[in-house]
Motif scaffolding. Sequence first.
Motif, PDB file in Angstrom:
ATOM      1  N   GLN A  21       0.717  -1.289   0.028  1.00  0.00           N
ATOM      2  CA  GLN A  21       0.069  -0.002   0.057  1.00  0.00           C
ATOM      3  C   GLN A  21       0.972   1.185  -0.249  1.00  0.00           C
ATOM      4  N   ARG A  42     -11.623  -5.895  -8.762  1.00  0.00           N
ATOM      5  CA  ARG A  42     -10.139  -5.652  -8.748  1.00  0.00           C
ATOM      6  C   ARG A  42      -9.671  -7.057  -8.136  1.00  0.00           C
ATOM      7  N   ASP A  63      -6.701  -9.004  -6.778  1.00  0.00           N
ATOM      8  CA  ASP A  63      -5.543  -9.071  -6.391  1.00  0.00           C
ATOM      9  C   ASP A  63      -4.518 -10.291  -6.531  1.00  0.00           C
ATOM     10  N   GLU A  94      -6.763 -10.969  -2.612  1.00  0.00           N
ATOM     11  CA  GLU A  94      -8.029 -10.749  -2.405  1.00  0.00           C
ATOM     12  C   GLU A  94      -8.854 -10.390  -3.649  1.00  0.00           C
TER      13      GLU A  94
END
Length: 232
Positions: free
Chosen positions: A153, A189, A191, A204
Amino acid sequence: MLGTPWDYQDRAAEFLTRLNELDGRGIIVCNAPQMVRWNIDKRYLKQLAEADAAIVPTLWHDNPDREVVLGAMEHFECERVVVKRQIGAGALGQHSFTHAVPPDADWCMGRAAMIQPFLPAIVEDGEYSFIFIDGAFSHGVRKRPATGDYRIQSLFGGREEAFMPSPTDLAQAQDVLASMPATDLLYARIDMVRLSDERLAVMEAELVEPYLYPEQGPEFGERIARAILRRL
Ligand SMILES: Nc1ncnc2c1ncn2[C@@H]1O[C@H](COP(=O)(O)OP(=O)(O)O)[C@@H](O)[C@H]1O
Ligand SMILES: [Mg+2]
Protein backbone atom coordinates in the motif's frame (compact mmCIF):
# COMPACT_ATOMS: atom_id res chain seq x y z
CA MET A 1 -20.90 4.24 -7.16
CA LEU A 2 -19.22 3.80 -3.80
CA GLY A 3 -17.17 6.93 -3.33
CA THR A 4 -15.41 7.22 0.00
CA PRO A 5 -15.96 3.98 1.91
CA TRP A 6 -12.66 4.23 3.73
CA ASP A 7 -13.87 3.32 7.22
CA TYR A 8 -16.18 0.47 6.20
CA GLN A 9 -13.90 -2.07 7.88
CA ASP A 10 -14.64 -0.49 11.27
CA ARG A 11 -18.32 0.31 10.64
CA ALA A 12 -19.37 -2.60 8.46
CA ALA A 13 -22.96 -2.97 9.74
CA GLU A 14 -23.65 0.75 9.40
CA PHE A 15 -22.12 0.82 5.94
CA LEU A 16 -24.19 -2.13 4.70
CA THR A 17 -27.39 -0.70 6.22
CA ARG A 18 -26.79 2.56 4.38
CA LEU A 19 -26.23 0.78 1.07
CA ASN A 20 -29.43 -1.23 1.55
CA GLU A 21 -31.35 1.96 2.33
CA LEU A 22 -30.18 3.55 -0.92
CA ASP A 23 -31.03 0.40 -2.83
CA GLY A 24 -34.48 0.32 -1.19
CA ARG A 25 -35.13 3.84 -2.41
CA GLY A 26 -34.55 2.72 -5.97
CA ILE A 27 -31.08 4.24 -6.24
CA ILE A 28 -28.69 2.14 -8.29
CA VAL A 29 -25.78 1.18 -6.04
CA CYS A 30 -22.59 -0.18 -7.62
CA ASN A 31 -21.43 -2.67 -6.75
CA ALA A 32 -24.74 -4.09 -5.57
CA PRO A 33 -25.22 -4.22 -1.76
CA GLN A 34 -25.51 -8.02 -1.70
CA MET A 35 -22.13 -8.30 -3.45
CA VAL A 36 -20.57 -5.75 -1.09
CA ARG A 37 -21.94 -7.79 1.82
CA TRP A 38 -20.42 -10.95 0.34
CA ASN A 39 -17.08 -9.23 -0.31
CA ILE A 40 -16.63 -7.30 2.92
CA ASP A 41 -15.59 -10.40 4.88
CA LYS A 42 -12.55 -12.24 3.53
CA ARG A 43 -14.14 -15.59 4.32
CA TYR A 44 -15.38 -15.34 0.73
CA LEU A 45 -11.90 -16.69 -0.11
CA LYS A 46 -13.06 -20.12 1.12
CA GLN A 47 -15.81 -20.05 -1.46
CA LEU A 48 -13.38 -19.08 -4.22
CA ALA A 49 -11.13 -21.97 -3.18
CA GLU A 50 -14.10 -24.35 -3.39
CA ALA A 51 -14.58 -23.10 -6.93
CA ASP A 52 -10.96 -24.13 -7.64
CA ALA A 53 -9.26 -20.75 -7.40
CA ALA A 54 -5.75 -20.88 -5.92
CA ILE A 55 -5.80 -18.93 -2.67
CA VAL A 56 -3.04 -18.26 -0.15
CA PRO A 57 -3.11 -21.08 2.46
CA THR A 58 -5.15 -19.69 5.36
CA LEU A 59 -6.17 -20.63 8.89
CA TRP A 60 -9.28 -18.91 10.23
CA HIS A 61 -9.65 -18.02 13.91
CA ASP A 62 -12.13 -15.97 15.94
CA ASN A 63 -9.50 -14.35 18.13
CA PRO A 64 -5.97 -15.72 17.77
CA ASP A 65 -3.45 -15.38 20.59
CA ARG A 66 0.26 -16.20 20.88
CA GLU A 67 -0.36 -19.97 21.06
CA VAL A 68 -2.55 -19.94 17.96
CA VAL A 69 0.05 -17.96 16.02
CA LEU A 70 2.86 -20.30 17.06
CA GLY A 71 0.61 -23.26 16.17
CA ALA A 72 0.04 -21.74 12.73
CA MET A 73 3.80 -21.53 12.11
CA GLU A 74 4.03 -25.21 12.97
CA HIS A 75 1.03 -26.04 10.79
CA PHE A 76 2.46 -24.21 7.77
CA GLU A 77 6.04 -25.27 8.64
CA CYS A 78 7.18 -21.70 8.21
CA GLU A 79 9.16 -19.12 10.14
CA ARG A 80 6.92 -16.15 9.50
CA VAL A 81 3.18 -15.56 9.29
CA VAL A 82 0.84 -12.68 8.53
CA VAL A 83 -2.19 -12.22 10.78
CA LYS A 84 -4.95 -10.06 9.36
CA ARG A 85 -8.53 -9.08 10.00
CA GLN A 86 -11.33 -11.01 8.29
CA ILE A 87 -12.99 -7.63 7.71
CA GLY A 88 -10.06 -5.42 6.90
CA ALA A 89 -8.60 -3.02 4.39
CA GLY A 90 -5.40 -1.17 3.65
CA ALA A 91 -3.32 -3.62 5.73
CA LEU A 92 -4.62 -1.83 8.82
CA GLY A 93 -4.49 -3.78 12.09
CA GLN A 94 -2.34 -6.39 10.35
CA HIS A 95 0.60 -8.16 12.01
CA SER A 96 3.60 -10.10 10.84
CA PHE A 97 5.18 -12.43 13.40
CA THR A 98 8.26 -14.62 13.18
CA HIS A 99 9.64 -17.51 15.23
CA ALA A 100 12.27 -15.10 16.48
CA VAL A 101 9.79 -12.32 17.27
CA PRO A 102 6.48 -14.01 18.18
CA PRO A 103 3.50 -12.22 19.76
CA ASP A 104 3.85 -11.22 23.43
CA ALA A 105 2.41 -13.69 25.96
CA ASP A 106 -0.60 -11.45 26.61
CA TRP A 107 -1.23 -10.54 22.95
CA CYS A 108 -4.45 -11.39 21.20
CA MET A 109 -5.97 -10.13 17.97
CA GLY A 110 -9.23 -9.06 19.61
CA ARG A 111 -11.31 -9.91 16.54
CA ALA A 112 -11.89 -12.49 13.85
CA ALA A 113 -8.69 -13.05 11.93
CA MET A 114 -6.94 -15.07 9.27
CA ILE A 115 -3.40 -16.40 9.46
CA GLN A 116 -1.26 -17.06 6.40
CA PRO A 117 2.33 -18.07 5.79
CA PHE A 118 4.37 -15.03 4.82
CA LEU A 119 4.87 -15.11 1.06
CA PRO A 120 8.30 -13.72 0.14
CA ALA A 121 7.03 -13.23 -3.44
CA ILE A 122 5.25 -10.10 -2.22
CA VAL A 123 8.65 -8.54 -1.56
CA GLU A 124 10.58 -10.17 -4.41
CA ASP A 125 7.98 -9.96 -7.15
CA GLY A 126 5.11 -7.80 -5.86
CA GLU A 127 1.34 -8.06 -5.98
CA TYR A 128 -0.62 -7.88 -9.23
CA SER A 129 -4.00 -6.20 -9.61
CA PHE A 130 -6.29 -6.98 -12.50
CA ILE A 131 -9.00 -4.36 -12.98
CA PHE A 132 -12.22 -5.44 -14.67
CA ILE A 133 -15.05 -3.19 -15.79
CA ASP A 134 -18.35 -4.82 -16.65
CA GLY A 135 -16.50 -8.14 -16.62
CA ALA A 136 -13.95 -7.07 -19.23
CA PHE A 137 -10.27 -6.68 -18.40
CA SER A 138 -9.31 -3.00 -18.34
CA HIS A 139 -5.74 -2.80 -17.07
CA GLY A 140 -3.14 -4.35 -14.84
CA VAL A 141 -1.03 -2.93 -12.03
CA ARG A 142 2.05 -4.26 -10.32
CA LYS A 143 2.52 -3.09 -6.75
CA ARG A 144 5.71 -3.39 -4.77
CA PRO A 145 6.52 -2.55 -1.16
CA ALA A 146 9.10 -0.04 0.00
CA THR A 147 12.49 -1.46 0.95
CA GLY A 148 12.18 -3.08 4.38
CA ASP A 149 8.38 -3.37 4.26
CA TYR A 150 6.07 -6.07 2.90
CA ARG A 151 2.87 -4.07 2.54
CA ILE A 152 2.38 -2.81 -1.00
CA GLN A 153 0.00 0.00 0.00
CA SER A 154 1.19 3.52 -0.88
CA LEU A 155 0.44 4.49 2.73
CA PHE A 156 3.49 2.39 3.63
CA GLY A 157 5.64 3.63 0.76
CA GLY A 158 4.53 1.03 -1.82
CA ARG A 159 4.93 1.83 -5.53
CA GLU A 160 2.66 1.04 -8.45
CA GLU A 161 3.38 0.57 -12.13
CA ALA A 162 1.34 -0.38 -15.17
CA PHE A 163 1.52 -4.10 -15.89
CA MET A 164 0.51 -5.98 -19.03
CA PRO A 165 -0.35 -9.54 -17.98
CA SER A 166 0.52 -12.60 -20.04
CA PRO A 167 -2.47 -14.52 -21.43
CA THR A 168 -1.91 -17.23 -18.77
CA ASP A 169 -1.89 -14.72 -15.91
CA LEU A 170 -4.94 -12.95 -17.25
CA ALA A 171 -6.82 -16.24 -17.64
CA GLN A 172 -6.20 -17.01 -13.96
CA ALA A 173 -7.61 -13.64 -12.88
CA GLN A 174 -10.59 -14.17 -15.20
CA ASP A 175 -11.20 -17.59 -13.61
CA VAL A 176 -11.36 -15.93 -10.19
CA LEU A 177 -13.86 -13.39 -11.47
CA ALA A 178 -15.92 -16.17 -13.00
CA SER A 179 -16.04 -18.11 -9.72
CA MET A 180 -17.72 -15.24 -7.85
CA PRO A 181 -21.43 -15.60 -7.14
CA ALA A 182 -21.98 -12.37 -9.02
CA THR A 183 -23.54 -10.93 -12.06
CA ASP A 184 -23.48 -7.38 -13.31
CA LEU A 185 -20.45 -6.14 -11.39
CA LEU A 186 -19.60 -2.59 -12.42
CA TYR A 187 -16.03 -3.13 -11.34
CA ALA A 188 -13.80 -5.73 -9.75
CA ARG A 189 -10.16 -5.76 -8.78
CA ILE A 190 -8.47 -9.13 -8.45
CA ASP A 191 -5.25 -8.95 -6.42
CA MET A 192 -2.87 -11.84 -6.94
CA VAL A 193 0.53 -13.04 -5.85
CA ARG A 194 2.80 -15.53 -7.59
CA LEU A 195 3.34 -18.87 -5.88
CA SER A 196 6.57 -20.85 -6.17
CA ASP A 197 5.04 -22.96 -8.97
CA GLU A 198 4.41 -19.75 -11.02
CA ARG A 199 0.66 -19.95 -10.55
CA LEU A 200 -1.10 -16.86 -9.25
CA ALA A 201 -3.01 -17.10 -5.96
CA VAL A 202 -5.76 -14.68 -4.96
CA MET A 203 -4.72 -12.29 -2.20
CA GLU A 204 -8.13 -10.66 -2.31
CA ALA A 205 -10.92 -10.06 -4.80
CA GLU A 206 -12.07 -6.52 -4.23
CA LEU A 207 -15.62 -5.45 -5.07
CA VAL A 208 -15.93 -2.66 -2.50
CA GLU A 209 -13.10 -0.16 -2.82
CA PRO A 210 -13.53 2.21 -5.74
CA TYR A 211 -9.85 3.10 -6.13
CA LEU A 212 -9.09 1.28 -9.36
CA TYR A 213 -5.65 2.66 -10.26
CA PRO A 214 -6.73 5.17 -12.92
CA GLU A 215 -3.13 6.37 -13.29
CA GLN A 216 -2.10 2.97 -14.66
CA GLY A 217 -5.13 2.66 -16.94
CA PRO A 218 -5.20 5.43 -19.54
CA GLU A 219 -8.55 4.24 -20.89
CA PHE A 220 -10.08 3.57 -17.50
CA GLY A 221 -12.04 6.85 -17.27
CA GLU A 222 -13.85 6.38 -20.52
CA ARG A 223 -14.52 2.70 -19.85
CA ILE A 224 -16.06 3.23 -16.45
CA ALA A 225 -18.07 6.20 -17.71
CA ARG A 226 -19.55 4.04 -20.47
CA ALA A 227 -20.28 1.23 -18.00
CA ILE A 228 -22.10 3.67 -15.70
CA LEU A 229 -24.04 5.14 -18.64
CA ARG A 230 -25.21 1.65 -19.59
CA ARG A 231 -26.84 1.39 -16.15
CA LEU A 232 -28.75 4.69 -16.34
N1 LIG B 1 0.48 -13.95 3.28
C1 LIG B 1 1.10 -12.80 3.02
N2 LIG B 1 2.44 -12.79 2.75
C2 LIG B 1 3.09 -11.62 2.50
N3 LIG B 1 2.49 -10.41 2.49
C3 LIG B 1 1.17 -10.37 2.74
C4 LIG B 1 0.40 -11.55 3.01
N4 LIG B 1 -0.88 -11.18 3.22
C5 LIG B 1 -0.92 -9.84 3.09
N5 LIG B 1 0.31 -9.34 2.78
C6 LIG B 1 0.65 -7.93 2.54
O1 LIG B 1 -0.30 -7.14 3.23
C7 LIG B 1 -1.10 -6.40 2.31
C8 LIG B 1 -2.55 -6.32 2.76
O2 LIG B 1 -3.14 -7.60 2.80
P1 LIG B 1 -4.50 -7.94 2.06
O3 LIG B 1 -4.79 -9.37 2.27
O4 LIG B 1 -4.44 -7.45 0.67
O5 LIG B 1 -5.57 -7.11 2.91
P2 LIG B 1 -6.15 -5.62 2.74
O6 LIG B 1 -5.54 -5.00 1.52
O7 LIG B 1 -7.61 -5.82 2.58
O8 LIG B 1 -5.78 -4.96 4.03
C9 LIG B 1 -0.91 -7.10 0.98
O9 LIG B 1 -1.13 -6.22 -0.08
C10 LIG B 1 0.53 -7.56 1.08
O10 LIG B 1 1.42 -6.50 0.81
MG1 LIG C 1 -5.14 -5.81 -0.33
